[in-house]
Design an enzyme around this catalytic site. Sequence first.
Site, short mmCIF file in Angstrom:
data_model
loop_
_atom_site.label_atom_id
_atom_site.label_comp_id
_atom_site.label_asym_id
_atom_site.label_seq_id
_atom_site.Cartn_x
_atom_site.Cartn_y
_atom_site.Cartn_z
N GLU A 7 -8.98 -4.49 5.58
CA GLU A 7 -8.72 -3.43 4.61
C GLU A 7 -7.61 -3.84 3.65
OE1 GLU A 7 -10.31 -0.49 4.11
OE2 GLU A 7 -11.75 -1.11 5.63
N HIS A 16 -2.57 -13.58 15.02
CA HIS A 16 -2.06 -12.21 15.08
C HIS A 16 -1.30 -12.03 16.38
CE1 HIS A 16 -5.37 -10.61 12.15
NE2 HIS A 16 -4.63 -11.56 11.64
N ASP A 44 -4.99 -7.28 7.54
CA ASP A 44 -6.35 -7.14 8.05
C ASP A 44 -7.36 -7.04 6.90
OD1 ASP A 44 -5.86 -4.63 7.04
OD2 ASP A 44 -5.92 -3.60 8.97
N ARG A 48 -2.41 -2.72 14.10
CA ARG A 48 -3.88 -2.83 14.24
C ARG A 48 -4.19 -4.25 14.68
NH1 ARG A 48 -3.54 0.27 9.31
NH2 ARG A 48 -4.03 2.44 9.77
N GLU A 85 0.81 -1.23 0.00
CA GLU A 85 0.00 0.00 0.00
C GLU A 85 0.83 1.27 0.00
OE1 GLU A 85 -1.99 -2.67 3.20
OE2 GLU A 85 0.01 -2.29 2.42
N TYR A 100 2.73 -5.35 13.35
CA TYR A 100 1.54 -4.67 12.83
C TYR A 100 0.75 -4.02 13.96
CZ TYR A 100 -2.37 -3.79 9.71
OH TYR A 100 -3.34 -3.18 8.95
N ASP A 151 -1.49 -5.18 3.80
CA ASP A 151 -1.63 -5.52 5.23
C ASP A 151 -2.52 -6.73 5.43
OD1 ASP A 151 0.02 -3.46 5.95
OD2 ASP A 151 -1.58 -2.06 6.46
#
Length: 681
Positions: free
Chosen positions: A84, A354, A82, A309, A7, A307, A80
């Site tokens: 999104e 995670h 997640d 989040r 991204e 990460y 990423d």
Amino acid sequence: MQLIIVESPTKAKTISRFLSGDFKVESSYGHIRDLPKSNLGIDIENSFEPKYIIPTKSRKRVNELKKEAEKAKEVILATDEDREGEAIAWHLTQVLNLDNLKSTKRIVFHEITENAIKEALENPRDIDLNLVNAQQARRILDRLVGYELSPFLWKKVFKGLSAGRVQSVAVRLIVDREREIEKFIPREYWSIEALLQKMSTCHVDVPRQRGTLESLESFKAKLIKKDGELLDKFAIQNKDEADEIIKDLNDAEYKVEKVEKKETKRNPNPPFTTSTLQQETINKLHFSAKQTMMLAQQLYENGYITYMRTDSVNLSEESLRSAKKFIKENLGKNYALEESRRFKTKSKNVQEAHEAIRPTEPFNTPDVIKKNLDSRQLKIYDLIWRRFIASQMKEAIFDSITVDLEAQPPSTLGEGSKSYTFRAGGQILKFDGWLKIYPNSFSENILPQLSKGEVLELKKLTPLQHFTEPPSRYTEALLVKALEEYGIGRPSTYAPIISTIQERNYVRKNEQKRFVPTETGTIVNDLLAEHFPDIIDVGFTAKMEKNLDEIAKGKINWIPIIRTFYEPFHKNLEKKYRDVEKQNHEEKTDETCEKCGRPMVIRQGRFGKFIACSGFPECKNTRNIKQEPKTIGMKCPRCEEGDVIIRRTKKGRIFYGCSRYPQCDFASWTNPHQKKYKADD
């Protein structure tokens, strides 16, 4: 050539450092497709199919990526991990036509390090369409609410308003808390504190120097019992009752009744999740949730932390081994655990694969990498590093001491019919353990050496006036905590929720950095509460979050979830368009317009109340309203006649004063509801 797409350009640059040969790393600069801004962009009749477009700002980048993809023998999507990130990867396959053109792989990693990237390349997977569907479902739900409910607010209230599915719930929490505070009636109560000292064994009158034995051997104790019965909070309700007890106690004999000493241990907190990191940085560093996430993302993309989040407190076995090695080599074996400490995540929706937020390399201490970070990045990294290392260190050990003291007035000595009990407590740090690396604020409150039966000298008795306090307004940290506890939003959404409700002028921060609702926010909240209760219902919104989690796990289909929500919502909306009258927030004034002579009225706008000409739109004359002082619902603690009101200095700083000024000159920077007053204040 193998093309890797991520991204962000920073992430691309970091990954490029670890790869050589036939790899090229490019960035999509975030999302490359989205719903259109000009229309709903959802086909309601066709299973809520979204109509994505490539925004103007992304078109040039998309064309560049298409050319690179055509030259590549393989495209690797490394966005990423997640929802999104998964959605961005899926949109890239659609826009670049990767499914039809060539081999495409999806890789994920929790940290941007050489080992993590190489391991990910060796273990590619397919795009997880369940995660994509969960992201799409959230986006569609938010679009349906925003695009259908906002025009209703424009028509029935005033233009410029908007409604958000999750943001509206956050506003409700703040409005509800404000109303609790407004309804709160403070209740008076008193406590009594004794300053005591060990009896001097020397009978010669020798002057004591400041800071010597007298200060070391004196301590404070609080009255907790009368005649053996525990005193509750409201046992002493006013000054007269306090004075009566003081009269009893002034000449009493104070004797040590009981001394209890026990060892206590305090464990460290788990490493950070998104929520706890935001709470800690808000409280300790005074960074906003938005700032925190921006800085944490920079640290992640540069390879310094995992990460950012996440709601998991899980730690990899490799990170545990590295932490133990660092602690042994740098802090000493007596600080290292024999067996690594593992933490269990409370939430059922957490993916244990995670990890918590931690440094990618424990040996990268803040001092080692500070030359590579700016001051704000370093502060965030320092917290993350210390919290992680502390989580793998031995417990802090204290000696806790509790002393009960019996006070008997002279008239009852030996009779046992009247007595008072005071209590003093303290703790002494014996072994700092994890506090060595992550110090917390705690008071040692060292007590002198005391023994049962010892008689003490009374130095001073102090009656203290208190008032019960209303619930606290939300700080950013408290709001993040509430959102997490209620199950509203997810780690990636806490910061955007808080930013959005401020940008829309539904809430603002007061001088104490706590949220208060604006008039606009209250109006919108009340309208939604009356006519669209599900939209701002905490339980309903939390249930929807659980449904999105179930979609992400592949347990339920996203289309029925959208339909179950939308059909009753839309039907109710159509009814409310017919039934709800235009809200009149116009108030008459005695003023006339200096431009046209028509009456002036008070109107409510997006940014609060203002005075406007009633002849609008022919006359557009407006001006601001002069604000009047507000009472806090409490009598002045000095004169007991006037009301305490909120006032401002010439520079705009808030203080609290008596409404009878200048007859009474009481003033305080602190809200009297939150301040203790001594009897002689």
